[in-house]
Design a protein around this motif. Sequence first.
Motif, short mmCIF file in Angstrom:
data_model
loop_
_atom_site.label_atom_id
_atom_site.label_comp_id
_atom_site.label_asym_id
_atom_site.label_seq_id
_atom_site.Cartn_x
_atom_site.Cartn_y
_atom_site.Cartn_z
N SER A 1 6.38 -0.04 3.19
CA SER A 1 7.55 -0.67 3.82
C SER A 1 8.40 0.34 4.58
CB SER A 1 8.40 -1.39 2.76
OG SER A 1 8.84 -0.48 1.79
N GLU A 2 8.21 1.62 4.32
CA GLU A 2 8.96 2.63 5.06
C GLU A 2 8.31 2.94 6.42
OE1 GLU A 2 9.13 6.07 2.52
OE2 GLU A 2 10.54 5.16 1.12
N ILE B 1 5.90 2.10 10.06
CA ILE B 1 5.56 1.18 11.14
C ILE B 1 4.13 1.52 11.56
CG2 ILE B 1 6.03 0.61 13.58
CD1 ILE B 1 8.27 -0.34 11.87
N LEU C 1 5.88 14.52 1.88
CA LEU C 1 6.77 13.81 0.96
C LEU C 1 6.03 13.11 -0.18
CD1 LEU C 1 8.92 12.12 3.74
CD2 LEU C 1 9.25 14.36 2.72
N ARG D 1 4.37 7.31 -0.50
CA ARG D 1 5.53 6.50 -0.10
C ARG D 1 5.04 5.09 0.24
NH1 ARG D 1 9.86 10.36 0.56
NH2 ARG D 1 11.15 8.58 1.09
N ASP D 2 5.91 4.13 -0.03
CA ASP D 2 5.57 2.72 0.16
C ASP D 2 5.42 2.39 1.64
OD1 ASP D 2 5.75 0.01 -1.57
OD2 ASP D 2 6.42 -0.33 0.48
N ILE E 1 -7.31 5.18 1.45
CA ILE E 1 -6.80 6.15 2.41
C ILE E 1 -7.42 7.50 2.10
CG2 ILE E 1 -4.73 7.38 3.16
CD1 ILE E 1 -3.26 4.72 2.95
N TYR F 1 4.10 5.47 11.63
CA TYR F 1 5.37 6.15 11.88
C TYR F 1 6.28 5.95 10.68
CZ TYR F 1 9.86 7.07 14.29
OH TYR F 1 11.09 7.53 14.65
N GLU G 1 9.26 5.53 9.90
CA GLU G 1 10.56 5.22 10.51
C GLU G 1 11.71 5.26 9.51
OE1 GLU G 1 11.52 2.95 14.23
OE2 GLU G 1 11.32 1.33 12.79
N GLN G 2 11.48 4.75 8.31
CA GLN G 2 12.57 4.73 7.32
C GLN G 2 12.51 5.97 6.42
OE1 GLN G 2 14.84 2.59 7.74
NE2 GLN G 2 13.82 1.01 8.94
N GLY G 3 11.86 7.00 6.90
CA GLY G 3 11.78 8.21 6.10
C GLY G 3 12.10 9.41 6.96
N ASP G 4 11.15 10.31 7.13
CA ASP G 4 11.45 11.54 7.86
C ASP G 4 11.12 11.44 9.35
OD1 ASP G 4 8.70 11.65 7.89
OD2 ASP G 4 8.61 13.79 7.47
N MET H 1 0.82 -1.20 0.00
CA MET H 1 0.00 0.00 0.00
C MET H 1 0.86 1.25 0.00
SD MET H 1 -1.47 -0.22 3.91
CE MET H 1 -1.93 1.48 4.22
N LEU H 2 0.25 2.34 -0.35
CA LEU H 2 0.96 3.61 -0.42
C LEU H 2 0.30 4.62 0.52
CD1 LEU H 2 1.25 3.88 -4.30
CD2 LEU H 2 3.14 3.52 -2.73
#
Lengths: 978, 186, 92
Positions: free
Chosen positions: C14-15, C17, C8, C11-12, C78, C58, C60-63, C1-2
């Motif tokens: 996977s980035e 939580i 930003l 975003r995928d 969404i 969250y 987590e793997q981004g900003d 999902m996006l």
Amino acid sequence: MRNSSHPITNKQKLSFTFNGKKYFGYKGDTLASALIANNVKIVGRSFKYHRPRGIFSAGSEEPNALVELGDGPYKEPNTRATNIELFDGLESSSQNFLGSVNFDFMAINDLLKNFIGAGFYYKTFMWPRRFWEKLYEPIIRRAAGLGKLSLQADPSQYDKGYLHCDFLIIGSGISGLMSALLLAETGGEVLIVEEDFILGGRLNAETSVINGNQSSVWIGQAVKKLKSLKNVRILKRTTVFAAFDHGIFAAIEKKTDHIVEKSSKPRQINWKIYTKLCILASGAIERSIVFPQNDRPGIMLAGSVRTYANRFGAYYGQKIAIYTNNDDGWRTADDLKNMGLEINAVIDTRKEIEALSSSIPSYLGQTITKTYGRKGIKAIKLSSGSKLNVDCLAVSGGWSSNIHLTCHKRGKPVWDDNFKNFLSGGNGQKDKIIPVGAARGVFEIQNIISDTNRVILSLIKKICLSMPNRITLSCSKEQYRCALDLVSSSDPSNSFIDLQNDVTQKDIELSFKEGFKSVEHLKRYSTLGMATDQGKTSNILGLASMAKLKGTNISEVGTTIFRPPYVPVAISAFAGRSRGKDFRPTRLTPSHNAASKRNAVFVETGNWLRAQWFPEKGEKFWRQSVDREVIQTRNSVGICDVTTLGKIDIQGKDCSEFLNFVYTNAFAKLPINRVRYGLMLREDGVAYDDGTTARLGENHFIMTTTTANAPLVLRNLEFVRQCLLPNLDVHLISTTDSWAQYSVAGPNSRRLLQKFVDKPTDITNENFPFMACRELTICGGIMARLFRISFSGELAYEIAVPTQYGNALFDALLSEGQEFNAVPYGTEALGVMRIEKGHPAGNEINGQTTAQNLGLSRMISKKADSIGNILSERESFNGPNIATLSGFKPVQHSQKLEAGSHLISEGKKPTMENDEGWLSSVAFSPTLGHYIGLGFIERGGDRIGERVFAVNLLQNKITEVEIVSPHFIDPEGIKQRG
Amino acid sequence: MAKLVLKIEKPLNGYSKVVNKLKIDEYQFDSLISLAIPLKRERKCKLNFKKSLGEPMPNIENSIINKSGILGFRIGIDFLFVCNPSHSSFTKKTVPLLKQAFYITDQTGGWCGVRVEGDRVIEMLERICPLNLSQKIFAIGDVKRTIMDHLNVIIFRETEKKFILFSPSSSSGSFIKSIEISSRNI
Amino acid sequence: MLIDHPLLGLRDSSEFIYRGDAKLLYRPNWKSKNSKTKFIDYGYLRKNPAGVHKELWYHEQGDRSWLVVTRNTVTHEILKVELARDTKGKLK
């Protein structure tokens, strides 16, 4: 048999083996077309009854021709021969037989068919229950069969990847190519994905004429145009197997499967495709007709017989009959006849139509009532009673739009009575998947052209891009009409519906009789459509059969929906390169090289590799090394890499307010250049994490967390910062990787560090007491941080330098420490020393214990709000009987302790009711010369000196232990303050 | 007593290789610091940034390179990085100046930089990078933070076919392996 | 999902939580009456709607921002994405 004048015969000749026998084919063949050209009739045995089966289709819908490819660890079971691109040296074999594929011992099941119908397993093998796992299941598993795994690790490489586009076009038939040409003109990024190894889709299998030429000319022009465009990308040999939320699709690309030499490149790539819109040009799949003995080798889908003849010049037989309920069957007859093959008959179930070809014997309004030839069809009998000799029977039950992907997000198909076909009923997400062409239920080529123009141009108009011109193509006119005559009226137990799962019409009748009438029940009870082909050629037959039994029509019976994956995908392709040691990244500590040089044994802690101990010459057991490291540290000085502990840089005007809130104890009054131990709770009052936090400035703190919790604590602190206290000026940055941090512990630690610290910094006890910290420089100007903290209970420090100096500092501490007999120590010695000192760690703060259990309840400040403060007051966490952290030692000093043992009072049985606590951490203490343990026991503080039993029922061990203070050494803390 | 000297070790020891015509080099820098913008002090920080580095403070996911070759990029609403490849007065002059407005955290040892360059660099990155690398979306000078092969990575586009990737130093071995495999696999 | 991150863009997942129900933003006042009951409700009780749901993610793997994502749990659509720090105080 091969048509020797077909263009494929001018291509490169390839040799391959099937069941150990060598055959030849041509470049451009599939394994299936080459087998047909070589007159291989039987390619496998059926799943349940082990009936001989031949190739049935020409695409990924194939239910019968499942073969094993390759050998040894490369062996791949359950691949569809119809999808395998032939290459020189291909090795393949049949599966699911005992003996040989032509004489299969398991074919006895065929004679037992009346006993093993639908629901057979549910009914028969339920009793006695204990027989299921040991007896029934293994036998059934062996008998019911697909291919076998090699049971060796697959040596091929697999990879993953990510693709982004504006328009994903699935399929490169006429509607796919037209859509691509139109959408490419908008300037958007177009990605065309084609399952086949050539582009053109169904056109490759037809004799259609476009713009006055063979369709291949137009395909060539279209592809050339598309390839010249920068915004178009084409992936061949790639199957989109799943549709996900928000325009995400999964596709598997066969990258090197068709290449002879074992390639160093990955075999397959599992692509994740992100698109704004998906054009589904996936065509249609032909279905069969249900009639007695309709599964014999040589009975094939009519469109596939045509595909093999037109595209590959391969014929299964020479005396061919066509059995159809629609106009398309006649087309097969025409094409084959034009090639000079003998067409014995076209049997059309429809009475009211006129013969569509005058030169072919036709039997209208008739059905097939019997077929002959166990290992290959020999003859058919018609309802009129006449018997015809044939060696190939081409069957067409009409075409079903290939709408699998529209179902993956629970889009429910809707019935189109005009073409007797299920259409996409929306796909659960607004307009993300747009079917065109046959996938949209448009079947005649002239209509596909006009409809695709209309659909795509109106789409472009809707998204307000520049309008391209419609594509004008002239073509041969086609007519397609279809009846719903799909089900036979006689011999239901031999009339097959689902060839892959051996579901017969009788199974459907049984399901109906036993009350499994809804499609979802029917599917599960009879296993209809539950094989690897998901019933691509058979679902409609089952539904038609149920509709007939219920006296209703298919639209009322409804349909089950398809699920991912559209085709079977190897598990390795989901793992990609994340296998073995590469499953997760490895994090190395700054002293890794220095530690390797000293023969450290490493242990994985999360992603980190940490030195566990440093064996020296002559040391045979790990304990020898660990004991030595502990004793040497306690006697002089030891050095341990503690970089893995989480380090969070906290800055801002409101830091101390923030820390007061996240820790149970107050930090606001912590003086600059001092360190304090802090305890964090979860909001439910359970202990979460602990560590020391140092204050470097009025608005600057450094927090340390446990290794395991480092990312989690940062996540939770960010939650507090952004979600609970967004008006505070606080900034958090993980600096775990930025600083190399070493514990320097032992009575000589100060003397060792004094050699490093630049003057005039004074680290004597007077000026740098226990729990002091400061920023300073070492070795002539290198920025460093020094903390006077002790995990071991010794006089100890932690020194931090920027990571790039870490390896050199570790080396230097040891070489400069030689005069003190300095020793590197690993995580084991670290653990032993903290247990000796009675410091709780992960085994004690394990998510089940509270501040009260840990004996730290006085750390919960009641003056201010903090996370977990309120719920830590709940009754069950408090009161006189809670278990508290205590020390334990064996009464017989020679005895070993086991972590995890439960604590039971003398005279009581080791049962849950009598459980008073547990041992959480144990170690052999070289300092004391016997085992020691930390644990939790009810009223621990009041029971010092009492003896209880540590019971480990798993190892059947009972050890008498004495409850002692958890601080085995230096309980007053004289050493660490010295 | 001889003076103790500690030698600097870069995370990849100056790695430099050509794999499948892709040039892969460790991107080395003297220092890398992060700047946090204090609550409600964006304006003050903008002025300070311009004064300290001579370039306007970039917007989120954008970057600047000043005339001394110092790279600044913003990856959060209140969070920037400044990377100094080799300019000598950075630590003594620029950092104290920035400190007047920002909260500074030194992260020089925390990150490993890798520069990748070549005609097929996008194809290589497609194997690990979930981001859309089309120049329409990810222009020259843009910078984004994402996850590649389980690793946190900051990716900065220098030119159409040249990128700098930053990833945590402790996992730099896995990171460079991942880039090498991706380069080999295309 | 996006997830369409407000700063930003798409975003995928996977980035990110997932943390769950956005009611966690509204922590009870520790001094309020029945604070223990309120904290138990805050900590343990969640609505589990089939339909529109506000939840915390969250990056987590981004900003590293915490987001409030309004998502339909049935269609997975969404509907809205906001920075948690911006929503705070706006709705209750």
